[in-house]
Design a protein around this motif. Structure first.
Motif, PDB file in Angstrom:
ATOM      1  N   GLN A  25       0.820  -1.209   0.000  1.00  0.00           N
ATOM      2  CA  GLN A  25       0.000   0.000   0.000  1.00  0.00           C
ATOM      3  C   GLN A  25       0.859   1.266   0.000  1.00  0.00           C
ATOM      4  O   GLN A  25       0.525   2.256  -0.660  1.00  0.00           O
ATOM      5  N   ILE A  26       1.955   1.240   0.732  1.00  0.00           N
ATOM      6  CA  ILE A  26       2.851   2.395   0.751  1.00  0.00           C
ATOM      7  C   ILE A  26       3.459   2.617  -0.634  1.00  0.00           C
ATOM      8  O   ILE A  26       3.512   3.740  -1.141  1.00  0.00           O
ATOM      9  N   LYS A  27       3.908   1.528  -1.262  1.00  0.00           N
ATOM     10  CA  LYS A  27       4.524   1.634  -2.584  1.00  0.00           C
ATOM     11  C   LYS A  27       3.520   2.132  -3.648  1.00  0.00           C
ATOM     12  O   LYS A  27       3.916   2.731  -4.638  1.00  0.00           O
ATOM     13  N   ALA A  28       2.243   1.877  -3.417  1.00  0.00           N
ATOM     14  CA  ALA A  28       1.223   2.250  -4.404  1.00  0.00           C
ATOM     15  C   ALA A  28       0.668   3.660  -4.197  1.00  0.00           C
ATOM     16  O   ALA A  28      -0.155   4.123  -5.001  1.00  0.00           O
ATOM     17  N   LEU A  29       1.102   4.363  -3.178  1.00  0.00           N
ATOM     18  CA  LEU A  29       0.589   5.714  -2.931  1.00  0.00           C
ATOM     19  C   LEU A  29       0.973   6.654  -4.071  1.00  0.00           C
ATOM     20  O   LEU A  29       2.068   6.546  -4.632  1.00  0.00           O
ATOM     21  N   PRO A  30       0.109   7.583  -4.414  1.00  0.00           N
ATOM     22  CA  PRO A  30       0.438   8.551  -5.469  1.00  0.00           C
ATOM     23  C   PRO A  30       1.702   9.336  -5.112  1.00  0.00           C
ATOM     24  O   PRO A  30       1.944   9.631  -3.939  1.00  0.00           O
ATOM     25  N   GLU A  31       2.475   9.658  -6.134  1.00  0.00           N
ATOM     26  CA  GLU A  31       3.705  10.402  -5.910  1.00  0.00           C
ATOM     27  C   GLU A  31       3.405  11.732  -5.225  1.00  0.00           C
ATOM     28  O   GLU A  31       2.452  12.425  -5.560  1.00  0.00           O
ATOM     29  N   LYS A  68       2.795   7.863  11.874  1.00  0.00           N
ATOM     30  CA  LYS A  68       1.346   7.804  12.114  1.00  0.00           C
ATOM     31  C   LYS A  68       0.565   8.533  11.008  1.00  0.00           C
ATOM     32  O   LYS A  68      -0.633   8.305  10.838  1.00  0.00           O
ATOM     33  N   PHE A  69       1.240   9.426  10.304  1.00  0.00           N
ATOM     34  CA  PHE A  69       0.630  10.125   9.164  1.00  0.00           C
ATOM     35  C   PHE A  69       0.002   9.143   8.171  1.00  0.00           C
ATOM     36  O   PHE A  69      -1.008   9.442   7.529  1.00  0.00           O
ATOM     37  N   LEU A  70       0.588   7.948   8.066  1.00  0.00           N
ATOM     38  CA  LEU A  70       0.120   6.950   7.104  1.00  0.00           C
ATOM     39  C   LEU A  70      -1.110   6.174   7.569  1.00  0.00           C
ATOM     40  O   LEU A  70      -1.837   5.617   6.748  1.00  0.00           O
ATOM     41  N   LEU A  71      -1.326   6.108   8.869  1.00  0.00           N
ATOM     42  CA  LEU A  71      -2.321   5.169   9.398  1.00  0.00           C
ATOM     43  C   LEU A  71      -3.721   5.347   8.808  1.00  0.00           C
ATOM     44  O   LEU A  71      -4.382   4.349   8.489  1.00  0.00           O
ATOM     45  N   PRO A  72      -4.209   6.575   8.624  1.00  0.00           N
ATOM     46  CA  PRO A  72      -5.560   6.698   8.036  1.00  0.00           C
ATOM     47  C   PRO A  72      -5.653   6.199   6.603  1.00  0.00           C
ATOM     48  O   PRO A  72      -6.765   6.002   6.091  1.00  0.00           O
ATOM     49  N   MET A  73      -4.520   5.976   5.933  1.00  0.00           N
ATOM     50  CA  MET A  73      -4.525   5.558   4.525  1.00  0.00           C
ATOM     51  C   MET A  73      -4.445   4.035   4.359  1.00  0.00           C
ATOM     52  O   MET A  73      -4.580   3.532   3.252  1.00  0.00           O
TER      53      MET A  73
END
Length: 394
Positions: free
Chosen positions: A62-68, A260-265
């Motif tokens: 999921q992290i690798k697939a996040l928009p640039e 933690k910035f990532l957790l909601p995503m």
């Protein structure tokens, strides 16, 4: 969880062995740990390990697939460091050990970060458990010490002369993780240098050793950049935000980007629902959530029971998240028949040319208190503090 090994460990445990355990670690490192060590390792099933790996692999995908550009939004303007990298060198991920609604023991994500943890210490910690309790050798990590050392050396030192590589920290001798710094020095042959001792000439950085000025080419960074502002009268020659001819391992920007910035995503059955505070929906009940500042370290600022009055009073709501509460299951039986709860941190390294990180070690933290961080443990309890997990067939 694994009755055979738990029973044997509890039968063999003595206070004298615990003292010996601490003495061996002091002999190996030259320092006494400044955080509490649990008397016991954690015994977990391979089935539980597979759940950990499944969740971690999904999160990495999921992290690798996040928009640039998504992750860059996490970096505060006053903390941006030049010459960022396309991926971090470290990736650590924390899971609480919980019980599902159908009664199965399962992991639940607590947080994740791209910041180095106790890599050198944790390997020695595991080996020391095996020295004091030899039966553990049959279930120890499959990665031998030589391979572990090679992996970390390739990542941190690379092709450089070790004297041109430093472990960077602010006032390292005062840090609770000083024992890890000492063991890292022994493992990699590098020096620990205080940020206040770094000299800058043009774009080049230097430190002194035995009266010699030595150029710094690579920095194994252990400084939490945004905490520097809280140190009064701090005088530095080198500001992270300046251009410098140095390679960061890992780059300071990743402390903010994988956080933690990532957790909601993130979405997965082992990932509790999270919201940024300013996006918390009225349909959710605040009582079911924990309030966490985005960039705190070691549990600081966490509120287990936030109220509307508390959340309304926060001005920078975009810098906080609300994460659905998870209940840690007390499953680790001590010699008195009492039970500890725990969380486990998976320690990955991520090589620059590799698509995925490599799992090297784990770190356990045991507690009988409401919060797992070792600072919140009662001093008179046992089976609490820093630990290590051994995975076995049930």
């Amino acid at each position: 969880m694994i009755s055979k090994y738990r029973k044997q460990f509890n039968q063999e445990f003595t206070q004298e062995k615990y003292t010996l355990f601490n003495d061996i670690l002091k002999e190996k490192s030259g320092l006494s740990p400044s955080f509490r060590l649990s008397e016991s390792p954690m015994f977990l099933s391979n089935d539980f390990k597979n759940k950990l790996i499944d969740a971690s692999e999904s999160i990495i995908d999921q992290i690798k697939a996040l928009p640039e550009g998504t992750l860059e939004k996490a970096i505060p303007e006053n903390c941006k460091v030049p010459n960022d990298t396309k991926q971090p060198h470290f990736f650590t991920i924390d899971f609480g050990i919980c019980r599902s609604e159908n009664g199965e023991i399962e992991p639940q994500l607590i947080e994740l970060q791209a910041f180095p943890s106790l890599y050198a210490f944790q390997k020695v910690f595991e080996d020391t458990f095996c020295e004091v309790y030899p039966f553990l050798n049959e279930i120890k990590s499959k990665i031998p010490q030589e391979e572990f050392q090679t992996q970390l050396k390739e990542l941190i030192v690379g092709d450089e002369n070790p004297e041109n590589v430093i472990l960077l920290e602010i006032f390292p001798e005062k840090q609770k993780t000083a024992i890890d710094f000492a063991l890292t020095e022994k493992l990699l042959g590098i020096k620990t240098v205080c940020l206040t001792k770094v000299k800058k000439e043009g774009k080049k950085l230097y430190y002194e050793n035995d009266g010699r000025k030595i150029q710094i080419n690579r920095i194994y960074n252990r400084v939490i950049f945004d905490e520097l502002d809280r140190i009064p009268d701090l005088k530095l020659e080198f500001d992270f935000r300046e251009e410098a001819d140095v390679k960061w391992i890992t780059h300071p920007n990743w402390f903010f980007k994988i956080s933690k910035f990532l957790l909601p995503m993130l979405k997965h059955q082992f990932v509790p629902k999270s919201y940024f505070l300013h996006e918390f929906p009225e349909s959710e009940n605040l009582e079911n959530f924990v309030l966490k500042p985005l960039f705190s370290f070691a549990g600081s600022g966490v509120n287990l029971n936030p109220t509307k009055e508390i959340t309304d009073a926060i001005e920078d709501k975009e810098n906080y998240i609300l994460q659905r509460k998870v209940v840690y299951e007390p499953i680790f039986e001590d010699i008195n028949g009492e039970f500890s709860k725990a969380e486990i941190r998976l320690l990955y390294i991520w090589k620059e040319n590799e698509e995925r990180p490599i799992l090297l070690e784990n770190l356990g933290r045991m507690t009988k208190a409401a919060m797992v961080n070792v600072d919140f443990n009662k001093k008179d309890a046992i089976w609490i503090g820093s630990s290590n997990a051994f995975f076995v067939e049930e």
